[in-house]
Design an enzyme around this catalytic site. Structure first.
Site, PDB file in Angstrom:
ATOM      1  N   GLN A 160      13.625  22.372 -12.057  1.00 55.32           N
ATOM      2  CA  GLN A 160      13.895  21.484 -13.191  1.00 55.32           C
ATOM      3  C   GLN A 160      12.839  20.387 -13.249  1.00 55.32           C
ATOM      4  OE1 GLN A 160      17.282  21.655 -14.827  1.00 55.32           O
ATOM      5  NE2 GLN A 160      16.371  20.392 -16.411  1.00 55.32           N
ATOM      6  N   PHE A 161      11.681  20.680 -13.835  1.00 54.14           N
ATOM      7  CA  PHE A 161      10.614  19.687 -13.891  1.00 54.14           C
ATOM      8  C   PHE A 161      10.995  18.469 -14.716  1.00 54.14           C
ATOM      9  CE2 PHE A 161       9.675  21.768 -17.864  1.00 54.14           C
ATOM     10  CZ  PHE A 161       9.087  20.778 -18.655  1.00 54.14           C
ATOM     11  N   THR A 162      11.960  18.619 -15.621  1.00 54.70           N
ATOM     12  CA  THR A 162      12.345  17.497 -16.485  1.00 54.70           C
ATOM     13  C   THR A 162      13.035  16.368 -15.719  1.00 54.70           C
ATOM     14  OG1 THR A 162      14.423  18.585 -17.097  1.00 54.70           O
ATOM     15  CG2 THR A 162      12.522  18.957 -18.537  1.00 54.70           C
TER      16      THR A 162
END
Length: 146
Positions: free
Chosen positions: A78-80
């Site tokens: 989950q890069f966000t």
């Protein structure tokens, strides 16, 4: 490294309508990696996740880890989680590690969890994923390496 832990009764992740990982009871992990993360961060967070006491004992107190309950882990990249929302209306993602750095650390993190004896299911790194879960409690905590 930043991981959002959601205690879950059941969960699964799909990519293009196909289930890529599913668990009955345990943790759903949303895993974010920043460009300064190292294998030391991976080991620290994996140890914290495996041993954090977020499940109730017979007295109703959070005294049991996912290891002690025999739970499993559904790990989703989950890069966000490293979104910068301080300016404007569109988040910036310059604090998130580039895929070529993040993916090996994400895979190493999952391997570290497996080394504890945990069953680890995953999504697909970099893919658009749909995550479904029953958030038990709800219990949601954030673990960071720095």
């Amino acid at each position: 490294m930043r991981v959002v832990i959601q205690r879950s009764g059941e969960a699964f992740v799909t990519v293009d309508g196909k289930v890529t990982g599913a668990i009955d009871s345990g943790y759903v992990l949303l895993v974010g990696i920043t460009h300064t993360d190292t294998e030391d961060d991976v080991r620290y967070v994996a140890n914290k996740v495996a041993n954090l006491r977020l499940f109730e004992d017979a007295d109703g107190k959070m005294n049991l880890s996912v290891l002690e309950t025999g739970g499993a882990v559904l790990s989703v990249s989950q890069f966000t989680l490293y979104a910068d929302t301080s300016r404007g209306r569109r988040p910036g993602f310059s604090d998130a590690a580039r895929p070529e750095q993040a993916e090996p650390l994400y895979e190493r993190f999952n391997e570290e969890l497996r080394n504890f004896g945990l069953q680890v299911e995953t999504g697909v790194f970099g893919a658009m994923m749909d995550v479904s879960l029953v958030n038990d409690g709800p219990v949601t905590v954030i673990v960071e390496s720095k």
